[in-house]
Design a protein around this motif. Structure first.
Motif, PDB file in Angstrom:
ATOM      1  N   VAL A   1     -13.293  -6.538  -5.858  1.00 13.10           N
ATOM      2  CA  VAL A   1     -11.995  -6.203  -5.847  1.00 13.10           C
ATOM      3  C   VAL A   1     -11.257  -6.973  -6.559  1.00 13.10           C
ATOM      4  O   VAL A   1     -11.508  -8.428  -6.423  1.00 13.10           O
ATOM      5  N   VAL A   2     -10.132  -6.571  -7.426  1.00 16.74           N
ATOM      6  CA  VAL A   2      -9.153  -7.266  -8.069  1.00 16.74           C
ATOM      7  C   VAL A   2      -7.781  -6.899  -7.381  1.00 16.74           C
ATOM      8  O   VAL A   2      -7.143  -5.842  -7.196  1.00 16.74           O
ATOM      9  N   TYR A   3      -7.236  -7.998  -6.820  1.00 17.89           N
ATOM     10  CA  TYR A   3      -5.683  -7.953  -6.090  1.00 17.89           C
ATOM     11  C   TYR A   3      -4.651  -7.987  -6.942  1.00 17.89           C
ATOM     12  O   TYR A   3      -4.763  -9.065  -7.836  1.00 17.89           O
TER      13      TYR A   3
ATOM     14  N   GLN B   1      -2.348 -17.505   0.139  1.00 11.85           N
ATOM     15  CA  GLN B   1      -0.661 -17.350  -0.136  1.00 11.85           C
ATOM     16  C   GLN B   1      -0.416 -17.574  -1.790  1.00 11.85           C
ATOM     17  O   GLN B   1      -0.717 -18.785  -2.041  1.00 11.85           O
ATOM     18  N   ILE B   2      -0.035 -16.823  -2.408  1.00 12.82           N
ATOM     19  CA  ILE B   2       0.195 -17.246  -4.004  1.00 12.82           C
ATOM     20  C   ILE B   2       1.497 -17.328  -4.190  1.00 12.82           C
ATOM     21  O   ILE B   2       2.634 -16.522  -3.894  1.00 12.82           O
TER      22      ILE B   2
ATOM     23  N   ASN C   1      11.209 -15.361  -8.795  1.00  9.28           N
ATOM     24  CA  ASN C   1       9.965 -15.959  -8.108  1.00  9.28           C
ATOM     25  C   ASN C   1       9.272 -15.030  -7.507  1.00  9.28           C
ATOM     26  O   ASN C   1       9.893 -13.893  -7.214  1.00  9.28           O
ATOM     27  N   ALA C   2       8.106 -15.297  -6.945  1.00  4.96           N
ATOM     28  CA  ALA C   2       7.358 -14.308  -6.086  1.00  4.96           C
ATOM     29  C   ALA C   2       6.277 -15.021  -5.030  1.00  4.96           C
ATOM     30  O   ALA C   2       5.907 -16.338  -5.240  1.00  4.96           O
ATOM     31  N   ASP C   3       6.200 -14.457  -3.897  1.00  5.65           N
ATOM     32  CA  ASP C   3       5.593 -15.172  -2.771  1.00  5.65           C
ATOM     33  C   ASP C   3       4.744 -14.166  -2.123  1.00  5.65           C
ATOM     34  O   ASP C   3       5.309 -13.217  -1.381  1.00  5.65           O
ATOM     35  N   CYS C   4       3.442 -13.955  -2.208  1.00  8.13           N
ATOM     36  CA  CYS C   4       2.810 -13.041  -1.603  1.00  8.13           C
ATOM     37  C   CYS C   4       1.595 -13.743  -0.937  1.00  8.13           C
ATOM     38  O   CYS C   4       0.967 -14.745  -1.285  1.00  8.13           O
ATOM     39  N   THR C   5       0.780 -13.011   0.060  1.00  7.68           N
ATOM     40  CA  THR C   5      -0.124 -13.225   0.959  1.00  7.68           C
ATOM     41  C   THR C   5      -1.317 -12.210   0.585  1.00  7.68           C
ATOM     42  O   THR C   5      -0.950 -11.186   1.134  1.00  7.68           O
ATOM     43  N   PHE C   6      -2.546 -12.666   0.463  1.00  4.97           N
ATOM     44  CA  PHE C   6      -3.600 -11.608   0.386  1.00  4.97           C
ATOM     45  C   PHE C   6      -4.525 -11.991   1.380  1.00  4.97           C
ATOM     46  O   PHE C   6      -4.929 -13.014   1.810  1.00  4.97           O
ATOM     47  N   THR C   7      -5.376 -11.008   1.956  1.00  2.00           N
ATOM     48  CA  THR C   7      -6.238 -11.364   3.193  1.00  2.00           C
ATOM     49  C   THR C   7      -7.765 -10.979   2.385  1.00  2.00           C
ATOM     50  O   THR C   7      -8.012  -9.976   1.806  1.00  2.00           O
ATOM     51  N   PHE C   8      -8.701 -12.013   2.579  1.00  2.00           N
ATOM     52  CA  PHE C   8      -9.918 -11.804   2.091  1.00  2.00           C
ATOM     53  C   PHE C   8     -10.828 -11.755   3.300  1.00  2.00           C
ATOM     54  O   PHE C   8     -10.860 -12.335   4.233  1.00  2.00           O
ATOM     55  N   SER C   9     -11.915 -10.958   2.875  1.00  2.00           N
ATOM     56  CA  SER C   9     -13.179 -11.088   3.592  1.00  2.00           C
ATOM     57  C   SER C   9     -14.474 -10.971   2.873  1.00  2.00           C
ATOM     58  O   SER C   9     -14.427 -10.192   1.810  1.00  2.00           O
TER      59      SER C   9
END
Length: 583
Positions: free
Chosen positions: A4-6, A52-53, A95-103
């Protein structure tokens, strides 16, 4: 696993803007990446974390550029995060501030390694840059999920024949009382009645008979007998409806109620087995069976017995309600013959223990009669030549072959009879052992649709836990723990993984109280102590776990759960493996 590519696309409309035309040209040097938790935890067979990116203002990210972050541990790559610099039509610092959840799948060689991330950047001219590798983002791994016991329950396949002809269950009441209470339920055959009902497919009738002991006024005794029968009638209907709504619809009109207001016959039988003299027995039995007035009977019997206090032990069992469940097809003689043969090598006390409803204080005064009745209704499972158990080694070729042949056999049999709850449960267990958790869940749910057995609830909880669906697992364990007390261990471990430490401690403490020789319960309590920063709890329980199984000493020394305790003197003493005297 599907890659998967976020994508993090910096759009004005989403408030995720990037700097394309900054007044002062700045070269893009990558994003800030923060991974939580800092120490990763294995759940089932995977790890989960949030990344968190953060792209700061005036980052220099160009219009039509592409930036990729590829996390990894020990060479195992996770899903890629792609950041596109597009739609830059305003000249504003952004600016940007995003959080991705990984499994992602857990691999054993990840243990003790740090997560890192490679950074790749393609500018608007498609020139490629690889930025400095991001190091030490998170450490792998906590593995307390491995404390979960994987042992489930295979159910013996039962004979297709109707195995029981009749069950007589008895509920006793105190004098002058007709309400059910904890005492009367404890001394009753309720639990066995419930399991008996849940096993039946063909029931011809259910008779509920309320009794009162013969002393006292007739009007009062009639009321007591009637109310006792009515209370049990409602309980029986509710129990059958809850256990099997379809069975309830079939037999609700077959439930008959009757009463015996003054149980003189019961008193005669009771006196036969009393401590009275032979002469007293003869006189009391003769009077109890006569046609004289009830009050006069009572008066004469009291005089012969020497007062009411002498009769109380023989009157108490008469205050009862009996439930008689009748089935079809088999004769009692056939069943007795099979049961006697099956239990020939079994000590009588063990036979009685296995038949929970055999309670000599419940009002059956003939010991041999009780034994005969037990043998008549003792269920005999048909041998399952394909039976498996928890000892099967799924890592060996023989174990895999056995599981595969059994699975194929069950699937073929279920084509003919899709309603066999034991077979559905066992098929779910095979998939559970093989690690195919979605299929395990599917068949265990089907088993529960046929019969709500505690074993299938427990197995389903295991499958949910392996899928890291801990709340669902906990719900299933709660449904199983009344009949399967050992469930409290996994219930405690799952509560701990849900971070419900009070519930986890309560369940595990209950477990070790009844299983004091299982070091796993003590080790799990030590982990809870570490997570709640309770040094005394850590040391005390580790000491006990290490005494009973020295392997836990070495495990604790490298277990990240105890990283804040390893330098403490008491911890070192507890994990030294020296056995203490216990009384």
């Amino acid at each position: 696993m599907k890659k998967v590519v976020y994508y993090l696309i910096l759009l004005v409309s989403l408030g995720l803007l990037e700097s394309c035309k900054n007044t002062e040209k700045k070269k893009f040097e990558g994003a800030q990446v923060e991974v939580k938790p800092g120490v990763l935890e294995v759940h089932g067979d995977s790890i989960r974390f949030n990344a968190q990116i953060i792209i700061p203002e005036n980052s220099g990210l160009e219009f039509k550029s592409e930036y990729y972050i590829v996390p990894e541990i020990a060479g195992h790559h996770f899903d890629t995060i792609a950041v596109d610099g597009v739609h830059c039509e305003v000249d504003e610092p952004t600016n940007a501030d995003c959080t991705f959840t990984f499994s992602a799948p857990y691999h054993p060689d990840m243990m003790g390694k740090y997560m890192s991330a490679r950074q790749y950047y393609f500018d608007k001219n498609a020139d490629e840059y690889e930025f400095k590798k991001l190091e030490n983002l998170a450490y792998c791994c906590l593995k307390s999920g491995e404390l979960l016991s994987s042992d489930g329950y295979f159910l013996p396949l039962k004979s297709e024949k109707q195995e029981a002809l009749k069950l007589i269950a008895q509920f006793n009441f105190p004098q002058n009382i007709y309400d059910l209470n904890a005492h009367s339920m404890e001394k009753s055959d309720y639990s066995t009645f419930r399991s008996f009902i849940s096993d039946q497919q063909e029931i011809s009738s259910i008779e509920i008979k309320g009794f009162a002991s013969p002393e006292g006024k007739l009007e009062r005794n009639e009321l007591l007998a009637k109310e006792r029968a009515t209370k049990l009638e409602q309980l029986v209907k509710n129990e059958i409806k809850a256990t099997s709504p379809s069975l309830y619809e079939k037999i609700k009109d077959k439930i008959k109620v009757s009463i015996v207001a003054e149980d003189w016959e019961g008193l005669q039988e009771s006196i036969k087995h009393s401590d009275f003299s032979i002469d007293q027995k003869r006189q009391i039995i003769e009077i109890a069976g006569s046609d004289i007035d009830s009050d006069l009977k009572e008066e004469k019997i009291l005089k012969i017995a020497g007062g009411m206090d002498k009769l109380v032990p023989y009157l108490a069992p008469l205050r009862r309600t009996n439930i008689i469940v009748s089935g079809t097809h088999l004769t009692a003689e056939d069943t007795i013959a099979e049961a006697s043969e099956a239990t020939a090598e079994m000590p009588v006390n063990q036979v009685f223990k296995e038949g929970e409803w055999i309670d000599q204080e419940a009002g059956n005064f003939n010991h041999e009669g009780k034994k005969t009745m037990f043998l008549a209704f003792y269920k005999i499972p048909q041998p399952d030549t394909f039976a498996l158990n928890n000892s099967i080694n799924m890592n060996s070729p023989e174990g895999k072959a056995k599981a595969e042949s059994t699975r194929d056999h069950y699937l073929a049999e279920l084509e003919k009879n899709p309603h066999n709850h034991c077979m559905l449960n066992n098929l779910g267990m095979i998939y559970l052992k093989e690690g195919n958790y979605p299929e395990a869940i599917k068949y265990l749910q089907l088993s529960l649709e046929e019969k709500k057995s505690p074993e299938a609830h427990y197995n389903l909880g295991l499958a949910y836990a392996k899928e890291s669906e801990y709340k669902k697992a906990l719900a299933e364990f709660k449904l199983a723990e009344e009949k399967l007390p050992a469930v409290k261990y996994n219930k405690g471990v799952v509560a701990m993984l849900l971070k419900d430490y009070p519930q986890a401690e309560k369940a595990l403490t209950s477990y070790i109280n009844t299983n004091p020789n299982d070091p796993n319960g003590f080790y799990a309590l030590a982990v809870i102590g570490a997570r709640t920063n309770n040094e005394e709890m850590v040391v005390e329980n580790l000491q006990r776990a290490c005494e009973d199984n020295p392997a836990f000493c070495e495990k604790a020394k490298t277990d990240l759960e105890f990283k804040n305790f390893t330098d403490i003197a008491e911890f070192k003493t507890a994990t030294a493996g020296k056995k203490k005297e216990r009384f």
